[in-house]
Scaffold this motif. Structure first.
Motif, mmCIF file in Angstrom:
data_model
loop_
_atom_site.group_PDB
_atom_site.id
_atom_site.type_symbol
_atom_site.label_atom_id
_atom_site.label_comp_id
_atom_site.label_asym_id
_atom_site.label_seq_id
_atom_site.Cartn_x
_atom_site.Cartn_y
_atom_site.Cartn_z
ATOM 1 N N TRP A 122 -8.811 22.788 40.544
ATOM 2 C CA TRP A 122 -7.884 23.857 40.917
ATOM 3 C C TRP A 122 -8.654 25.125 41.264
ATOM 4 O O TRP A 122 -8.402 25.741 42.300
ATOM 5 C CB TRP A 122 -6.887 24.130 39.793
ATOM 6 C CG TRP A 122 -5.839 25.119 40.181
ATOM 7 C CD1 TRP A 122 -4.625 24.850 40.739
ATOM 8 C CD2 TRP A 122 -5.920 26.548 40.084
ATOM 9 N NE1 TRP A 122 -3.949 26.025 40.990
ATOM 10 C CE2 TRP A 122 -4.727 27.082 40.601
ATOM 11 C CE3 TRP A 122 -6.899 27.430 39.627
ATOM 12 C CZ2 TRP A 122 -4.480 28.446 40.659
ATOM 13 C CZ3 TRP A 122 -6.655 28.790 39.694
ATOM 14 C CH2 TRP A 122 -5.461 29.290 40.207
ATOM 15 N N ASN B 284 -8.552 26.576 45.049
ATOM 16 C CA ASN B 284 -7.797 27.804 45.256
ATOM 17 C C ASN B 284 -8.656 29.047 45.420
ATOM 18 O O ASN B 284 -8.199 30.042 45.985
ATOM 19 C CB ASN B 284 -6.801 28.008 44.110
ATOM 20 C CG ASN B 284 -5.667 27.025 44.212
ATOM 21 O OD1 ASN B 284 -4.736 27.217 44.980
ATOM 22 N ND2 ASN B 284 -5.741 25.947 43.460
ATOM 23 N N TYR C 43 -5.245 21.945 33.427
ATOM 24 C CA TYR C 43 -4.403 22.184 34.600
ATOM 25 C C TYR C 43 -2.956 21.831 34.262
ATOM 26 O O TYR C 43 -2.676 20.766 33.708
ATOM 27 C CB TYR C 43 -4.887 21.333 35.775
ATOM 28 C CG TYR C 43 -3.967 21.370 36.966
ATOM 29 C CD1 TYR C 43 -3.852 22.518 37.740
ATOM 30 C CD2 TYR C 43 -3.186 20.276 37.297
ATOM 31 C CE1 TYR C 43 -2.988 22.562 38.822
ATOM 32 C CE2 TYR C 43 -2.321 20.311 38.384
ATOM 33 C CZ TYR C 43 -2.235 21.458 39.137
ATOM 34 O OH TYR C 43 -1.376 21.511 40.205
ATOM 35 N N ASP D 22 1.418 24.467 38.678
ATOM 36 C CA ASP D 22 0.280 24.477 39.600
ATOM 37 C C ASP D 22 -0.681 25.620 39.279
ATOM 38 O O ASP D 22 -0.994 26.450 40.127
ATOM 39 C CB ASP D 22 0.737 24.562 41.063
ATOM 40 C CG ASP D 22 -0.423 24.409 42.038
ATOM 41 O OD1 ASP D 22 -1.418 23.729 41.686
ATOM 42 O OD2 ASP D 22 -0.366 25.006 43.141
ATOM 43 N N SER D 23 -1.122 25.652 38.025
ATOM 44 C CA SER D 23 -2.058 26.699 37.603
ATOM 45 C C SER D 23 -2.808 26.230 36.356
ATOM 46 O O SER D 23 -2.387 25.291 35.684
ATOM 47 C CB SER D 23 -1.314 27.999 37.309
ATOM 48 O OG SER D 23 -0.495 27.853 36.175
#
Length: 98
Positions: free
Chosen positions: A12, A16, A83, A88-89
């Motif tokens: 992630w 990101n 995660y 979604d973080s």
């Protein structure tokens, strides 16, 4: 005190934040919010190459670290970073040191 970052959380951050080999994630305590062990403070991060970290762990040539100014926030705990697919973080769990 130790920090672990799951493979899913690493992916992630890399995706990101467009991290490359030699980059880093600087974790620190910020006013407002809460963690599972801190009231009135939450964890924050920013992409940043480590200069003189107090604590650092590396995965896939990416550093995850905090500086001595934030030692108070992490002392006495291990930090588990995972995660959370639902949000979604990354998720952060402090666990008392054994």
């Amino acid at each position: 005190m130790k920090m672990t970052v799951s493979t899913a959380a690493q992916e992630w951050y890399q995706t990101n934040l467009d991290l490359k080999s030699g980059d880093g994630i600087h974790f620190y305590g910020k006013v407002y919010g809460k963690t599972n062990v801190h009231e009135g403070f939450s964890i924050a991060f920013r992409p940043e190459k480590p200069q003189k970290p107090f604590y650092e762990v590396q995965y896939q040539e990416i550093s995850y670290f905090f500086d001595d100014i934030d030692e108070w926030f992490f002392t006495g705990y291990d930090l588990e970073i995972d995660y959370d697919a639902k949000h979604d973080s990354p998720s952060y769990t402090f666990v008392a040191e054994a």
